[in-house]
Design an enzyme around this catalytic site. Structure first.
Site, short mmCIF file in Angstrom:
data_model
loop_
_atom_site.label_atom_id
_atom_site.label_comp_id
_atom_site.label_asym_id
_atom_site.label_seq_id
_atom_site.Cartn_x
_atom_site.Cartn_y
_atom_site.Cartn_z
N HIS A 97 0.84 -1.20 0.00
CA HIS A 97 0.00 0.00 0.00
C HIS A 97 0.88 1.25 0.00
CE1 HIS A 97 0.48 0.97 4.36
NE2 HIS A 97 0.48 -0.34 4.52
N ASP A 102 -0.38 4.44 0.89
CA ASP A 102 -0.78 5.47 1.85
C ASP A 102 0.00 5.26 3.15
OD1 ASP A 102 -2.30 3.02 2.28
OD2 ASP A 102 -3.49 4.14 3.74
N ASP A 122 6.72 1.27 6.15
CA ASP A 122 5.29 0.92 6.09
C ASP A 122 4.55 1.90 5.20
OD1 ASP A 122 2.77 -0.07 6.63
OD2 ASP A 122 2.64 0.86 8.60
N GLU A 136 -4.98 1.53 3.23
CA GLU A 136 -4.77 0.50 4.25
C GLU A 136 -4.70 1.11 5.64
OE1 GLU A 136 -2.83 -2.20 7.02
OE2 GLU A 136 -2.05 -0.27 6.32
N GLU A 137 -4.05 2.26 5.76
CA GLU A 137 -3.89 2.88 7.08
C GLU A 137 -5.21 3.44 7.61
OE1 GLU A 137 -1.45 2.16 8.60
OE2 GLU A 137 0.38 2.18 7.43
N HIS A 152 4.28 3.31 12.29
CA HIS A 152 3.26 4.20 12.86
C HIS A 152 3.84 5.15 13.90
CE1 HIS A 152 -0.38 1.38 11.82
NE2 HIS A 152 0.52 1.44 10.84
#
Length: 451
Positions: A91, A93, A124, A155-156, A424
């Site tokens: 992903h 995003d 990520d 996805e996030e 994150h």
């Protein structure tokens, strides 16, 4: 290109510098789809990924979206006669930064320090995007098996429109093997297949005790306040050892993945625990992280200390998040959490518990069969270390969606993160050596999957 391990490894090595440069280009795009202010950046990120994929002459290249959803890139290289098709997922995003001022270097200015590339999305999951593209470059756009590249854009945010995309484009995305490059390894030099992920639910508890604020001196004593009542309910979520105290929840301990050794000193240091802070729960660290439920209070609506005054608060709210062990039913677990909170608010307080917006079912798989054996061989050869099976404490809700939508496909969950990547978090980073090794491993995997 000739399908020998040496030639494949050499081809991957040759494309890594360019892949690293393009990774930096992607990191510079603040594709935070969850923030409407960055919608245009997410569109730009998808366009950049499509441009990179298009340079490899796919037979089909599209930017897709479901209604209201983020842009997803799909590119296809058809399978040679008799060969399987592999879906490569990542992903583009990213998470919000958590405050640019907390980063050692600007989050969207990729910076190398001590062999790691720092930046939001560096691990990520733009590393996953560029791992796939590096492998396709190493094969000069002519992989030994069919490849469908699927780069999602939300996805996030919990992949809310992914089920619709999978339904609407089922034939386009169908594959024999699905490689999801959105996980991590236990160490830079140890490859892993992720075989379990915890699920996730959240609720908002609202506690009311008074019709209006009251003077704490005149009424305090016989009259309680809602914030204190709320904290009583929240304190009931754990026992004296820090174990989750909500009755009836599932714990999936004693699995092979739980035997993975996690050194406590390293874990404490990576977590940034203050001196004297205790770890919660019982059992091995792996059991607690991968195979038991966990509860955290993520936010409270109440006056700040600076704004506090001498009044008893009539109402207080909190968001409670719960991670779920593999084997748990997410909706049933959410109701158990809600029942527990309602039962533990003291003093006759009025309590409502609202469901949060997201539900992620836990996921586990039996990593046996031809595709899994091929992955273990390929990864072990590339890393020079035996491939392990491990769980992840976080949640990736779309994996179960892929498994449900394509029940005949083998799902391989891989990635090029490690415990130091801080997904994150502040100062997210990617090991550049593992980026190269991970690309080599995936290139070997495509070769292993040839029939």
């Amino acid at each position: 290109m000739a399908h020998t391990r040496d030639s494949i490894a050499a081809a991957v090595e040759a494309v890594i510098p360019g892949a690293r440069s393009d990774l930096e280009r992607l990191v510079r795009i603040p594709s935070i789809w969850a923030d409407p202010a960055h919608a245009a950046d997410t569109e730009a990120s998808a366009a950049a990924v499509a441009e990179l994929a298009g340079a490899l002459n796919p037979a089909n290249l599209q930017i897709l979206r479901a209604e209201g959803g983020a842009p997803a890139v799909v590119a296809q290289w058809p399978a040679p006669e008799g060969q399987p098709t592999v879906l490569l997922y990542a992903h583009h995003d990213v998470q919000p930064t958590g405050g640019d001022e907390h980063w050692t270097s600007p989050p969207f200015e990729p910076t190398e320090r001590d062999g790691r590339l720092y930046g939001r999305g560096a691990a990520d999951d733009k590393a996953g995007v560029m791992t796939h593209l590096a492998v396709l470059r190493a094969y000069e756009g002519k992989p030994p098996v069919g490849v469908t590249l699927f780069i999602e854009g939300e996805e996030e945010s919990g992949s809310p429109t992914l089920p619709q995309l999978l339904r609407e484009h089922h034939e386009l995305l169908a594959a024999d093997v699905i490689v999801i490059a959105d996980a991590a390894n236990p160490a830079v030099d140890v490859p892993a297949l992720t075989t379990s992920l915890r699920g996730l639910v959240d609720v908002v508890i609202d506690v009311s005790l008074l019709e209006r604020p009251l003077h704490s001196g005149v009424f305090g004593g016989p009259v309680g306040d809602a914030l204190t009542a709320l904290t009583h309910a929240l304190a009931s979520l754990h026992d004296e050892k820090g174990e989750v105290a909500v009755p009836g929840l599932h714990a999936n301990t004693g699995t092979d993945a739980a035997a993975l050794d996690i050194p406590e000193a390293e874990w404490r240091a990576e977590a940034g625990l203050v001196e004297g802070a205790e770890l919660l729960g019982t059992g091995t660290l792996a059991e607690r992280i991968y195979h038991k439920p966990a509860i955290a209070v993520l936010g409270i609506d109440a006056p700040s200390v600076a704004q506090a005054s001498n009044v008893l608060l009539p109402r207080a709210r909190a968001m409670v998040s719960m991670r779920l062990a593999p084997g748990e039913d997410a909706l049933a677990a959410r109701e158990k959490l809600a029942e527990h909170l309602r039962a533990h608010a003291p003093w006759g307080a009025q309590v409502t518990v609202e469901h949060g917006s997201g539900v992620a079912e836990p996921f586990s798989l039996d990593a046996n069969g031809g595709a899994y054996d091929a992955a273990k061989r390929a990864f072990s050869e590339a890393y020079g270390t035996a491939t392990v099976e491990m769980g992840i404490g976080g949640s990736i809700p779309f994996i179960a969606e892929f498994a449900r939508t394509f029940p005949g496909a083998a799902v391989l969950v891989t990635g090029v993160g490690d415990p130091a990547s801080r997904w994150h978090g502040i100062d997210e980073s990617l090991s550049l050596s593992m980026f190269a090794t991970g690309a080599r491993a995936e290139a070997f995997l495509l070769d292993e999957l040839r029939r």
